[in-house]
Design a protein around this motif. Structure first.
Motif, PDB file in Angstrom:
ATOM      1  N   ARG A  28     -23.415  16.278 -11.866  1.00  0.00           N
ATOM      2  CA  ARG A  28     -24.089  15.045 -11.423  1.00  0.00           C
ATOM      3  C   ARG A  28     -24.944  14.471 -12.546  1.00  0.00           C
ATOM      4  O   ARG A  28     -24.998  13.266 -12.754  1.00  0.00           O
ATOM      5  CB  ARG A  28     -24.951  15.326 -10.196  1.00  0.00           C
ATOM      6  CG  ARG A  28     -25.800  14.135  -9.741  1.00  0.00           C
ATOM      7  CD  ARG A  28     -26.697  14.502  -8.563  1.00  0.00           C
ATOM      8  NE  ARG A  28     -25.939  14.707  -7.358  1.00  0.00           N
ATOM      9  CZ  ARG A  28     -25.575  13.751  -6.501  1.00  0.00           C
ATOM     10  NH1 ARG A  28     -25.913  12.506  -6.744  1.00  0.00           N
ATOM     11  NH2 ARG A  28     -24.883  14.034  -5.425  1.00  0.00           N
ATOM     12  N   LEU A  29     -25.623  15.353 -13.261  1.00  0.00           N
ATOM     13  CA  LEU A  29     -26.529  14.931 -14.330  1.00  0.00           C
ATOM     14  C   LEU A  29     -25.816  14.628 -15.643  1.00  0.00           C
ATOM     15  O   LEU A  29     -26.367  13.963 -16.518  1.00  0.00           O
ATOM     16  CB  LEU A  29     -27.581  16.017 -14.578  1.00  0.00           C
ATOM     17  CG  LEU A  29     -28.629  16.190 -13.485  1.00  0.00           C
ATOM     18  CD1 LEU A  29     -29.351  17.520 -13.635  1.00  0.00           C
ATOM     19  CD2 LEU A  29     -29.611  15.031 -13.516  1.00  0.00           C
ATOM     20  N   GLY A  30     -24.618  15.167 -15.801  1.00  0.00           N
ATOM     21  CA  GLY A  30     -23.886  14.987 -17.054  1.00  0.00           C
ATOM     22  C   GLY A  30     -24.522  15.763 -18.196  1.00  0.00           C
ATOM     23  O   GLY A  30     -24.547  15.292 -19.339  1.00  0.00           O
ATOM     24  N   ILE A  31     -25.039  16.960 -17.861  1.00  0.00           N
ATOM     25  CA  ILE A  31     -25.659  17.816 -18.874  1.00  0.00           C
ATOM     26  C   ILE A  31     -25.050  19.209 -18.793  1.00  0.00           C
ATOM     27  O   ILE A  31     -24.330  19.520 -17.843  1.00  0.00           O
ATOM     28  CB  ILE A  31     -27.202  17.902 -18.705  1.00  0.00           C
ATOM     29  CG1 ILE A  31     -27.566  18.527 -17.346  1.00  0.00           C
ATOM     30  CG2 ILE A  31     -27.847  16.538 -18.885  1.00  0.00           C
ATOM     31  CD1 ILE A  31     -29.057  18.793 -17.142  1.00  0.00           C
ATOM     32  N   SER A  32     -25.383  20.041 -19.745  1.00  0.00           N
ATOM     33  CA  SER A  32     -24.890  21.421 -19.724  1.00  0.00           C
ATOM     34  C   SER A  32     -25.875  22.302 -18.944  1.00  0.00           C
ATOM     35  O   SER A  32     -27.032  21.923 -18.740  1.00  0.00           O
ATOM     36  CB  SER A  32     -24.758  21.952 -21.149  1.00  0.00           C
ATOM     37  OG  SER A  32     -26.046  22.072 -21.741  1.00  0.00           O
ATOM     38  N   LYS A  33     -25.401  23.477 -18.544  1.00  0.00           N
ATOM     39  CA  LYS A  33     -26.297  24.428 -17.888  1.00  0.00           C
ATOM     40  C   LYS A  33     -27.420  24.846 -18.832  1.00  0.00           C
ATOM     41  O   LYS A  33     -28.548  25.068 -18.404  1.00  0.00           O
ATOM     42  CB  LYS A  33     -25.526  25.670 -17.404  1.00  0.00           C
ATOM     43  CG  LYS A  33     -24.884  25.493 -16.066  1.00  0.00           C
ATOM     44  CD  LYS A  33     -24.386  26.830 -15.551  1.00  0.00           C
ATOM     45  CE  LYS A  33     -23.736  26.654 -14.200  1.00  0.00           C
ATOM     46  NZ  LYS A  33     -23.219  27.914 -13.689  1.00  0.00           N
ATOM     47  N   LYS A  34     -27.096  24.951 -20.107  1.00  0.00           N
ATOM     48  CA  LYS A  34     -28.102  25.328 -21.102  1.00  0.00           C
ATOM     49  C   LYS A  34     -29.257  24.320 -21.092  1.00  0.00           C
ATOM     50  O   LYS A  34     -30.424  24.703 -21.122  1.00  0.00           O
ATOM     51  CB  LYS A  34     -27.462  25.409 -22.485  1.00  0.00           C
ATOM     52  CG  LYS A  34     -28.402  25.861 -23.579  1.00  0.00           C
ATOM     53  CD  LYS A  34     -27.682  25.948 -24.913  1.00  0.00           C
ATOM     54  CE  LYS A  34     -28.675  26.345 -25.998  1.00  0.00           C
ATOM     55  NZ  LYS A  34     -28.054  26.449 -27.296  1.00  0.00           N
ATOM     56  N   THR A  35     -28.911  23.044 -21.026  1.00  0.00           N
ATOM     57  CA  THR A  35     -29.942  21.998 -20.972  1.00  0.00           C
ATOM     58  C   THR A  35     -30.738  22.112 -19.674  1.00  0.00           C
ATOM     59  O   THR A  35     -31.970  22.006 -19.690  1.00  0.00           O
ATOM     60  CB  THR A  35     -29.307  20.598 -21.089  1.00  0.00           C
ATOM     61  OG1 THR A  35     -28.574  20.530 -22.312  1.00  0.00           O
ATOM     62  CG2 THR A  35     -30.353  19.502 -21.053  1.00  0.00           C
ATOM     63  N   LEU A  36     -30.044  22.346 -18.585  1.00  0.00           N
ATOM     64  CA  LEU A  36     -30.724  22.503 -17.298  1.00  0.00           C
ATOM     65  C   LEU A  36     -31.712  23.664 -17.359  1.00  0.00           C
ATOM     66  O   LEU A  36     -32.876  23.528 -16.960  1.00  0.00           O
ATOM     67  CB  LEU A  36     -29.698  22.745 -16.182  1.00  0.00           C
ATOM     68  CG  LEU A  36     -30.267  22.984 -14.779  1.00  0.00           C
ATOM     69  CD1 LEU A  36     -30.940  21.730 -14.254  1.00  0.00           C
ATOM     70  CD2 LEU A  36     -29.150  23.425 -13.837  1.00  0.00           C
TER      71      LEU A  36
END
Length: 185
Positions: A28-36
């Protein structure tokens, strides 16, 4: 980014409940898990942030209402009671039931906050009693009735079935509490 994650987290909860996979959130966010994980090391920390965000938002809005000198005391009381956080849908009985089951410590925190005696409102009620605007009744009982009435809006299905928004329901609840059921002349 934190606010964006919190808002997306709430949207996922609304769509899928609390047990949604984090993969859906990062998609949904268009980010990686690492960023999350850079912002929130766990789903539990996101939950805590959502709880903080929700009630801080309500306090900020209530404080702004109280400081508005253009409002009468009754208008301030009504507006503070009807204050909704930006993501009030998070305060839904189904979500709270899931929280109780899967995140019991966070549920206890939410339950405590939802049942707490809101000091900002209590002060307004006490002032209205002193000024003779509201009848002099037991302040603890008044607060309990108001809080229980507000918390009845957690059952959002009831209001949807009766074609009322939560905001409309809160407004009518406050009118009943402040002005009663009898016709005023």
């Amino acid at each position: 980014m934190k606010d964006r994650i919190i808002k997306a987290f709430i949207e996922e909860i609304q769509l899928k409940g609390l047990k949604f996979p984090l993969d859906d959130l990062v998609k949904r966010l268009g980010i990686s898990k690492k960023t999350l994980y850079k912002y929130f090391p766990s789903k539990l920390e996101m939950m805590e942030a959502v709880i903080d965000y929700t009630f801080e938002d309500m306090d900020i809005k209530a404080t702004a209402i109280i400081q508005n000198d253009e409002l009468s005391l009754i208008e301030k009381i009504k507006n503070v009671i009807t204050v909704l956080p930006d993501h009030y849908q998070f305060l839904d009985q189904n979500i709270l039931d899931q929280m109780k089951r899967y995140y019991p410590e966070q549920w206890v925190r939410m339950d405590t906050i939802l049942k707490s005696d809101w000091e900002l409102l209590r002060n307004l009620i006490e002032q209205a009693i002193k000024e003779g605007i509201i009848v002099d009744r037991n302040i603890s009982l008044i607060m309990k009735v108001i809080i229980e009435s507000i918390n009845s809006t957690l059952d959002q299905n009831f209001y949807m079935e009766n074609r009322m928004t939560v905001s409309e329901a809160l407004s009518e609840i406050v009118d009943i509490l402040l002005f009663g059921l009898t016709i005023q002349e």
